[in-house]
Design an enzyme around this catalytic site. Structure first.
Site, mmCIF file in Angstrom:
data_model
loop_
_atom_site.group_PDB
_atom_site.id
_atom_site.type_symbol
_atom_site.label_atom_id
_atom_site.label_comp_id
_atom_site.label_asym_id
_atom_site.label_seq_id
_atom_site.Cartn_x
_atom_site.Cartn_y
_atom_site.Cartn_z
ATOM 1 N N LYS A 1 0.844 -1.207 0.000
ATOM 2 C CA LYS A 1 0.000 0.000 0.000
ATOM 3 C C LYS A 1 0.878 1.255 0.000
ATOM 4 O O LYS A 1 2.078 1.188 0.304
ATOM 5 C CB LYS A 1 -0.902 -0.008 1.245
ATOM 6 C CG LYS A 1 -0.127 0.051 2.562
ATOM 7 C CD LYS A 1 -1.023 -0.175 3.774
ATOM 8 C CE LYS A 1 -0.204 -0.143 5.049
ATOM 9 N NZ LYS A 1 -1.015 -0.501 6.226
ATOM 10 N N TYR B 1 16.282 29.959 7.491
ATOM 11 C CA TYR B 1 15.216 30.799 8.047
ATOM 12 C C TYR B 1 15.284 30.895 9.568
ATOM 13 O O TYR B 1 15.568 29.912 10.254
ATOM 14 C CB TYR B 1 13.848 30.220 7.681
ATOM 15 C CG TYR B 1 13.563 30.234 6.191
ATOM 16 C CD1 TYR B 1 13.623 31.410 5.458
ATOM 17 C CD2 TYR B 1 13.230 29.060 5.541
ATOM 18 C CE1 TYR B 1 13.357 31.415 4.098
ATOM 19 C CE2 TYR B 1 12.958 29.056 4.176
ATOM 20 C CZ TYR B 1 13.029 30.248 3.453
ATOM 21 O OH TYR B 1 12.769 30.241 2.123
HETATM 22 C C1 LIG Z 1 -0.199 -1.597 6.792
HETATM 23 C C2 LIG Z 1 -0.816 -2.875 7.230
HETATM 24 C C3 LIG Z 1 -0.033 -4.024 7.423
HETATM 25 C C4 LIG Z 1 1.482 -4.023 7.380
HETATM 26 O O1 LIG Z 1 1.981 -3.637 8.643
HETATM 27 P P1 LIG Z 1 3.558 -3.626 8.957
HETATM 28 O O2 LIG Z 1 3.639 -3.240 10.381
HETATM 29 O O3 LIG Z 1 4.146 -2.591 8.047
HETATM 30 O O4 LIG Z 1 4.064 -4.991 8.664
HETATM 31 C C5 LIG Z 1 -0.684 -5.212 7.704
HETATM 32 N N1 LIG Z 1 -2.034 -5.263 7.797
HETATM 33 C C6 LIG Z 1 -2.811 -4.175 7.650
HETATM 34 C C7 LIG Z 1 -4.279 -4.312 7.799
HETATM 35 C C8 LIG Z 1 -2.241 -2.943 7.383
HETATM 36 O O5 LIG Z 1 -3.022 -1.853 7.247
#
Ligand SMILES: *Cc1c(COP(=O)(O)O)cnc(C)c1O
Length: 373
Positions: free
Chosen positions: A35, A263
């Site tokens: 994702k 800045y």
């Molecule tokens: C993002 C996500 C993961 C992965 O989690 P990690 O801690 O990066 O391994 C797994 N399951 C769901 C439902 C997620 O949203």
């Protein structure tokens, strides 16, 4: 030479991390979570590398992310679990995207879309087990499982999986969620469902809570070679960070003691100093909060970021000695710490956040260059 601004993604590290995690964890199935553009690493090349490393499922949050993988010709099983109220379930079913379903309403929407297409949708029922996010709440299990079983009997969908997600709050909290998940599984089976894929653990639980592994784990951060634990480095876990963020020295400038930098003059040179300008800023994901604490790697040495991080650039202090750094030299912002460079986790600590955010927030202006594909 290196690019002006680039994130170099080592696909051999992605493949190797997946292969290593599969050996350590040993579940029959392994989902690579890609994702958010694979946590900033580039969804399509990372998905292909993870599959080459032995993953047999891909996981994304929403349907658009799943369809982009399909458009790239990836035909591995894909699960999408977070849906717009008016999500296009038809497009997902048509492209064989498995749907994580969190409510009776979504279940009905998926069934309606399947009926219209004359197809059978594949769904994983997502259970709420303590995170208080999406997922079917325990009080609704009986009704939702009965509806799912009825829709399964008429051929509109198949419940191929049951899933949930942990809060990673404490051992005790995770044990309670695990017990709740097991109650949910029993209730689903009692309702006549027979999900082959049962999955609860993401990276942290997959590594440290074997009882949460079931038939599949969902691996995100560890696939990218980063540790989800404060008490273990990537190397401790046998992982290699896949992303190296780098730029080139755009300018070298000698300033006198007392010169203000960037800045608001957050920092003034305490002595005559050599400064270099690096063309990466908060638009590129460099956290503004990290000024004064983060380090970067130039010619085998680490030097501090000084003064405010601007939108497009930041300044590094090489100190009073002139180490011979020149315009065009490579600047490693973060990478694999076994090379001596700071890690994404070091930057997270400097900015008061987590390594997940450091890699995922890298901006669009930064070219992703994939190597060892
Ligand atoms: C993002 C996500 C993961 C992965 O989690 P990690 O801690 O990066 O391994 C797994 N399951 C769901 C439902 C997620 O949203």
């Amino acid at each position: 030479m290196t690019g002006f601004r680039e994130a170099v993604i080592d696909l051999a590290a992605i493949r190797g991390n997946m292969a290593h995690l599969r050996t350590v964890i040993g579940t029959p199935h392994t989902m690579a979570v890609v994702k958010a553009n694979a946590y900033g690493h580039g969804a399509i090349p990372v998905a292909l590398a993870a599959l080459a490393g032995g993953a047999d499922w891909l996981g994304v949050a929403d349907i658009d992310e799943a369809l982009a993988l399909r458009d790239a010709g990836i035909d591995a099983p894909i699960l999408a679990w977070l849906h717009d109220p008016d999500a296009d379930f038809s497009a997902a079913i048509d492209d064989d995207v498995t749907l994580g379903v969190s409510s009776a309403r979504q279940l009905q929407q998926v069934a309606d879309a399947a009926a219209e297409l004359g197809r059978t949708a594949s769904v994983h029922l997502k259970l709420e087990t303590g995170l208080s996010r999406n997922g079917v709440h325990e009080g609704d299990w009986a009704a939702v499982f009965a509806l799912a079983a009825a829709l399964e009997r008429v051929g509109l969908l198949r419940v191929d999986g049951v899933m949930s997600h942990l809060a990673n709050a404490s051992d005790d909290d995770d044990q309670q969620a695990l017990a709740c998940f097991e109650r949910g599984l029993r209730a689903a089976r009692t309702a006549g469902l027979a999900p082959a894929l049962v999955h609860l653990a993401s990276s942290a639980a997959a590594l440290r809570l074997p009882s949460a592994r079931f038939t599949m784990v969902r691996l995100g951060i560890t696939l990218y070679g980063l540790s989800p634990f404060a008490d273990a480095t990537s190397a401790d876990l046998g992982l290699v960070p896949a992303m190296t963020l780098r730029g080139r020295v755009a300018l070298v400038r000698r300033v006198n003691a007392g010169a203000g930098v960037s800045y608001d003059y957050l920092w003034r040179a305490p002595q005559d100093s050599t400064l270099v300008l690096v063309p990466l800023g908060y638009a590129d994901g460099i956290p503004r909060q990290a000024a004064g604490t983060a380090l970067v790697h130039i010619r085998s040495e680490n030097y501090p970021v000084v003064g405010r991080v601007a939108m497009d650039q930041f300044v590094v202090n090489l100190g009073n000695e002139d180490p011979g750094v020149a315009v065009g030299d490579e600047v490693i912002v973060f990478g694999d710490p076994t090379t001596g460079a700071p890690s994404a986790t070091d930057w997270a600590n400097a900015a008061g956040t987590i390594n997940y955010e450091i890699v995922t927030r890298i901006g669009h202006r930064v070219n992703r260059r994939h190597i060892n594909g």
